[in-house]
Design an enzyme around this catalytic site. Structure first.
Site, PDB file in Angstrom:
ATOM      1  N   ASP A 150       0.854  -1.192   0.000  1.00 29.18           N
ATOM      2  CA  ASP A 150       0.000   0.000   0.000  1.00 29.18           C
ATOM      3  C   ASP A 150       0.895   1.249   0.000  1.00 29.18           C
ATOM      4  O   ASP A 150       1.812   1.360   0.818  1.00 29.18           O
ATOM      5  CB  ASP A 150      -0.878  -0.050   1.263  1.00 29.18           C
ATOM      6  CG  ASP A 150      -1.903   1.069   1.289  1.00 29.18           C
ATOM      7  OD1 ASP A 150      -1.618   2.167   0.763  1.00 29.18           O
ATOM      8  OD2 ASP A 150      -2.989   0.848   1.836  1.00 29.18           O
ATOM      9  N   ASP A 168       0.520   8.004  -9.330  1.00 23.58           N
ATOM     10  CA  ASP A 168      -0.275   7.604 -10.489  1.00 23.58           C
ATOM     11  C   ASP A 168      -1.349   6.645  -9.982  1.00 23.58           C
ATOM     12  O   ASP A 168      -1.247   5.434 -10.124  1.00 23.58           O
ATOM     13  CB  ASP A 168       0.633   6.919 -11.523  1.00 23.58           C
ATOM     14  CG  ASP A 168      -0.173   6.427 -12.715  1.00 23.58           C
ATOM     15  OD1 ASP A 168      -1.285   6.941 -12.951  1.00 23.58           O
ATOM     16  OD2 ASP A 168       0.302   5.506 -13.401  1.00 23.58           O
ATOM     17  N   SER A 169      -2.367   7.227  -9.354  1.00 26.86           N
ATOM     18  CA  SER A 169      -3.369   6.398  -8.675  1.00 26.86           C
ATOM     19  C   SER A 169      -4.628   6.273  -9.516  1.00 26.86           C
ATOM     20  O   SER A 169      -4.890   7.090 -10.391  1.00 26.86           O
ATOM     21  CB  SER A 169      -3.731   7.046  -7.346  1.00 26.86           C
ATOM     22  OG  SER A 169      -4.331   8.296  -7.580  1.00 26.86           O
ATOM     23  N   ASP A 171      -8.896   6.352  -9.526  1.00 27.24           N
ATOM     24  CA  ASP A 171      -9.789   7.344  -8.919  1.00 27.24           C
ATOM     25  C   ASP A 171      -9.896   7.093  -7.406  1.00 27.24           C
ATOM     26  O   ASP A 171      -9.771   5.952  -6.964  1.00 27.24           O
ATOM     27  CB  ASP A 171     -11.188   7.236  -9.558  1.00 27.24           C
ATOM     28  CG  ASP A 171     -11.164   7.688 -11.009  1.00 27.24           C
ATOM     29  OD1 ASP A 171     -10.215   8.410 -11.382  1.00 27.24           O
ATOM     30  OD2 ASP A 171     -12.077   7.319 -11.758  1.00 27.24           O
TER      31      ASP A 171
HETATM   32  N1  SAM Z   1      -3.586   6.487 -15.085  1.00 31.88           N
HETATM   33  C1  SAM Z   1      -4.605   5.893 -14.325  1.00 31.88           C
HETATM   34  C2  SAM Z   1      -5.753   6.804 -13.985  1.00 31.88           C
HETATM   35  O1  SAM Z   1      -5.599   8.005 -13.836  1.00 31.88           O
HETATM   36  O2  SAM Z   1      -6.858   6.264 -13.866  1.00 31.88           O
HETATM   37  C3  SAM Z   1      -4.084   5.188 -13.137  1.00 31.88           C
HETATM   38  C4  SAM Z   1      -3.404   3.978 -13.605  1.00 31.88           C
HETATM   39  S1  SAM Z   1      -2.613   2.945 -12.496  1.00 31.88           S
HETATM   40  C5  SAM Z   1      -3.159   1.448 -13.197  1.00 31.88           C
HETATM   41  C6  SAM Z   1      -3.411   3.057 -10.940  1.00 31.88           C
HETATM   42  C7  SAM Z   1      -2.898   1.998  -9.981  1.00 31.88           C
HETATM   43  O3  SAM Z   1      -2.995   2.456  -8.635  1.00 31.88           O
HETATM   44  C8  SAM Z   1      -3.674   0.670 -10.023  1.00 31.88           C
HETATM   45  O4  SAM Z   1      -2.864  -0.321 -10.593  1.00 31.88           O
HETATM   46  C9  SAM Z   1      -3.992   0.374  -8.555  1.00 31.88           C
HETATM   47  O5  SAM Z   1      -3.849  -0.987  -8.203  1.00 31.88           O
HETATM   48  C10 SAM Z   1      -2.994   1.285  -7.842  1.00 31.88           C
HETATM   49  N2  SAM Z   1      -3.388   1.623  -6.466  1.00 31.88           N
HETATM   50  C11 SAM Z   1      -4.632   1.916  -6.015  1.00 31.88           C
HETATM   51  N3  SAM Z   1      -4.590   2.159  -4.701  1.00 31.88           N
HETATM   52  C12 SAM Z   1      -3.302   2.012  -4.309  1.00 31.88           C
HETATM   53  C13 SAM Z   1      -2.633   2.135  -3.057  1.00 31.88           C
HETATM   54  N4  SAM Z   1      -3.301   2.438  -1.948  1.00 31.88           N
HETATM   55  N5  SAM Z   1      -1.295   1.939  -3.031  1.00 31.88           N
HETATM   56  C14 SAM Z   1      -0.593   1.625  -4.162  1.00 31.88           C
HETATM   57  N6  SAM Z   1      -1.184   1.481  -5.361  1.00 31.88           N
HETATM   58  C15 SAM Z   1      -2.512   1.678  -5.431  1.00 31.88           C
END
Ligand code: SAM
Length: 288
Positions: A150, A168-169, A171
């Protein structure tokens, strides 16, 4: 025989469709050629779909994250803007970014020695490396280190070693909700060196104005310098998308290095002009 599909996929006489339910008020339909990959990970429902209009798409819990047709617009903007503001980035942290598109862009900088990608879901990384090479670029650069954890936990425990942090998260719903908390931004501040800077995607100015303002305000409360920039990403609702920069020192882009990069979207002119905001966004942020 009818096949069992997740709720956001349906079939009619025109073929297979994916319906993105944009927080219950707006639905966006994509015509799908083929389901390339599907797995329910412990974190989320992960799919790679081949679509007619956007090529291959990464879809998490029914929401489009990136595509082979427009992924470069988002990935180049969120990477090259901070990396051309910091004069000498050596250590870069990417939080989220499981599609590897941001890491691929960061790999273009010879000054960068270490790229840590902290992604909560290993299934996303494996699926994108295998089935979305246009975005992930295969990623075999030895400077890239994946940490499956996380992002909040990682940031809380990190010493102040990074020059640039890119959030780069997905939503801010589900696992990514914690990535817009004020305490998280404070941890990022503490994980940056004394002249470091961070950027994050801060949602749609059209449909998520409140969330955008909240993200900007929280970062602005912690960082001495805050700026917003935009890009138009066709698969994100409303197209126009916002990004927020929180910096301890530098905010001015240096457009010299960008000329050496291999890009499809960003160039010298966009590096400067992406900070020019439309009037309604200036009004949205004018409380600051
Ligand atoms: N460009 C994209 C957008 O704006 O929708 C985001 C792409 S990237 C695939 C987002 C990533 O954030 C996902 O693979 C998800 O698993 C990851 N993610 C979500 N919550 C997270 C957290 N708490 N810690 C680390 N990664 C996380």
């Amino acid at each position: 025989m009818t096949r069992k599909l997740p709720t956001f996929l349906s079939e009619n006489e025109n073929g297979l469709w994916m319906t993105e339910d944009e927080r219950e008020n707006l639905k966006i339909d994509y015509r799908i050629k083929e389901i390339i990959f599907e797995e329910k990970s412990p974190i989320q429902h992960v799919m790679i779909l081949d679509s007619y209009s956007f090529g291959r798409m990464l879809v998490l819990d029914g929401i489009v994250q990136t595509t082979s047709i427009d992924g470069h617009i988002y990935n180049e903007t969120i990477s090259h803007v901070p990396l051309n503001i910091h004069p000498n980035p050596k250590k870069v942290l990417i939080i989220g970014g499981g599609d590897c598109g941001v890491a691929k862009e960061v790999c273009q900088y010879s000054s960068v020695q270490q790229i840590d990608v902290v992604e909560i879901d290993q299934v996303v990384v494996e699926a994108c490396r295998k089935y979305l090479p246009e975005v992930s670029g295969g990623l075999s650069d030895p400077r890239v280190r994946f940490i499956f954890e996380d992002g909040v936990n990682y940031a809380q425990n990190s010493p102040a070693i990074y020059d640039v942090i890119i959030v780069d998260s997905s939503d801010p719903i589900g696992p990514a909700e914690v990535l817009i908390e004020k305490n998280f931004y404070r941890s990022l501040f503490n994980a940056l060196k004394e002249d470091g800077l961070m950027v994050c995607q801060s949602q749609s100015p059209i449909f998520h104005g409140e969330a955008m303002e909240q993200i900007f305000a929280r970062i602005d409360d912690i960082f001495p310098k805050t700026k917003m920039f935009t890009a138009v990403v066709p698969t994100y609702p409303g197209g126009l998308w916002s990004f927020t920069l929180g910096s301890k020192k530098y905010t001015a882009p240096n457009s010299v290095r960008i000329r050496e990069l291999d890009t499809l979207y960003i160039n010298e002119q966009l590096l400067e002009s992406c900070f020019a905001l439309p009037e309604f966004m200036i009004k949205q942020l004018s409380f600051r």
